[in-house]
Scaffold this motif. Sequence first.
Motif, PDB file in Angstrom:
ATOM      1  N   UNK A   1     -72.811 -51.935 -18.312  1.00  8.64           N
ATOM      2  CA  UNK A   1     -72.104 -50.926 -17.833  1.00  8.64           C
ATOM      3  C   UNK A   1     -71.570 -51.235 -16.524  1.00  8.64           C
ATOM      4  N   UNK A   2     -70.479 -50.485 -16.275  1.00  9.47           N
ATOM      5  CA  UNK A   2     -69.857 -50.864 -14.859  1.00  9.47           C
ATOM      6  C   UNK A   2     -70.193 -49.604 -14.017  1.00  9.47           C
ATOM      7  N   UNK A   3     -70.758 -49.486 -12.779  1.00  9.27           N
ATOM      8  CA  UNK A   3     -70.921 -48.242 -12.327  1.00  9.27           C
ATOM      9  C   UNK A   3     -70.049 -48.166 -10.917  1.00  9.27           C
ATOM     10  N   UNK A   4     -69.453 -47.334 -10.567  1.00 10.01           N
ATOM     11  CA  UNK A   4     -68.670 -47.336  -9.348  1.00 10.01           C
ATOM     12  C   UNK A   4     -68.673 -45.946  -8.578  1.00 10.01           C
ATOM     13  N   UNK A   5     -68.493 -45.863  -7.347  1.00 10.62           N
ATOM     14  CA  UNK A   5     -68.164 -44.567  -6.763  1.00 10.62           C
ATOM     15  C   UNK A   5     -67.027 -43.983  -7.071  1.00 10.62           C
ATOM     16  N   UNK A   6     -67.306 -42.514  -7.082  1.00 10.26           N
ATOM     17  CA  UNK A   6     -65.973 -41.675  -7.531  1.00 10.26           C
ATOM     18  C   UNK A   6     -65.901 -40.665  -6.658  1.00 10.26           C
TER      19      UNK A   6
ATOM     20  N   UNK B   1     -62.801 -53.905 -26.298  1.00 11.04           N
ATOM     21  CA  UNK B   1     -62.169 -53.363 -27.524  1.00 11.04           C
ATOM     22  C   UNK B   1     -60.792 -52.649 -27.340  1.00 11.04           C
ATOM     23  N   UNK B   2     -60.481 -52.003 -26.298  1.00 14.03           N
ATOM     24  CA  UNK B   2     -59.364 -51.516 -25.720  1.00 14.03           C
ATOM     25  C   UNK B   2     -58.326 -52.282 -25.631  1.00 14.03           C
ATOM     26  N   UNK B   3     -58.381 -53.709 -25.354  1.00 14.69           N
ATOM     27  CA  UNK B   3     -57.338 -54.658 -24.894  1.00 14.69           C
ATOM     28  C   UNK B   3     -57.198 -55.696 -25.978  1.00 14.69           C
ATOM     29  N   UNK B   4     -58.308 -56.125 -26.679  1.00 14.54           N
ATOM     30  CA  UNK B   4     -58.420 -57.434 -27.442  1.00 14.54           C
ATOM     31  C   UNK B   4     -57.466 -57.078 -28.620  1.00 14.54           C
TER      32      UNK B   4
ATOM     33  N   UNK C   1     -73.701 -44.571 -25.370  1.00 14.61           N
ATOM     34  CA  UNK C   1     -74.324 -45.650 -24.542  1.00 14.61           C
ATOM     35  C   UNK C   1     -75.754 -45.979 -24.996  1.00 14.61           C
ATOM     36  N   UNK C   2     -75.864 -47.255 -25.480  1.00 13.13           N
ATOM     37  CA  UNK C   2     -77.257 -47.689 -26.014  1.00 13.13           C
ATOM     38  C   UNK C   2     -77.950 -48.468 -25.265  1.00 13.13           C
ATOM     39  N   UNK C   3     -79.392 -48.756 -25.534  1.00 12.23           N
ATOM     40  CA  UNK C   3     -80.056 -49.768 -24.660  1.00 12.23           C
ATOM     41  C   UNK C   3     -79.371 -51.099 -24.981  1.00 12.23           C
ATOM     42  N   UNK C   4     -79.174 -51.883 -23.941  1.00  7.50           N
ATOM     43  CA  UNK C   4     -78.439 -53.425 -23.789  1.00  7.50           C
ATOM     44  C   UNK C   4     -77.238 -53.279 -23.512  1.00  7.50           C
TER      45      UNK C   4
ATOM     46  N   UNK D   1     -69.254 -46.730 -17.024  1.00  2.48           N
ATOM     47  CA  UNK D   1     -68.506 -46.921 -17.991  1.00  2.48           C
ATOM     48  C   UNK D   1     -68.864 -48.007 -18.847  1.00  2.48           C
ATOM     49  N   UNK D   2     -68.863 -48.251 -20.118  1.00  2.66           N
ATOM     50  CA  UNK D   2     -69.283 -49.492 -20.931  1.00  2.66           C
ATOM     51  C   UNK D   2     -68.308 -50.518 -20.582  1.00  2.66           C
ATOM     52  N   UNK D   3     -68.738 -51.636 -20.151  1.00  3.85           N
ATOM     53  CA  UNK D   3     -67.798 -52.771 -20.063  1.00  3.85           C
ATOM     54  C   UNK D   3     -67.280 -53.049 -21.337  1.00  3.85           C
TER      55      UNK D   3
END
Length: 73
Positions: A28-33, A48-51, A22-25, A41-43
Amino acid sequence: MPKLSRKNQVTIPVEVLREAGISPGDELMIRSNGRGRLEVEQTDNWVKRWAGTMPAGTYPPGYLEKLRDEWER
């Protein structure tokens, strides 16, 4: 050890960010676990995963352009 500030901010150690890639800029998605746990998680990983995973011909010619035109209204 980082603490949550009065403004609900926390400083994540740089070693942890580097290890996670993870880098500046980065967005991010932040959720309760669960109680007392957060997941970050990086959005852009989702993109990248689905494109490019849909096979050619999934949509009829011009369909996506029509949808995009609707978004601009």
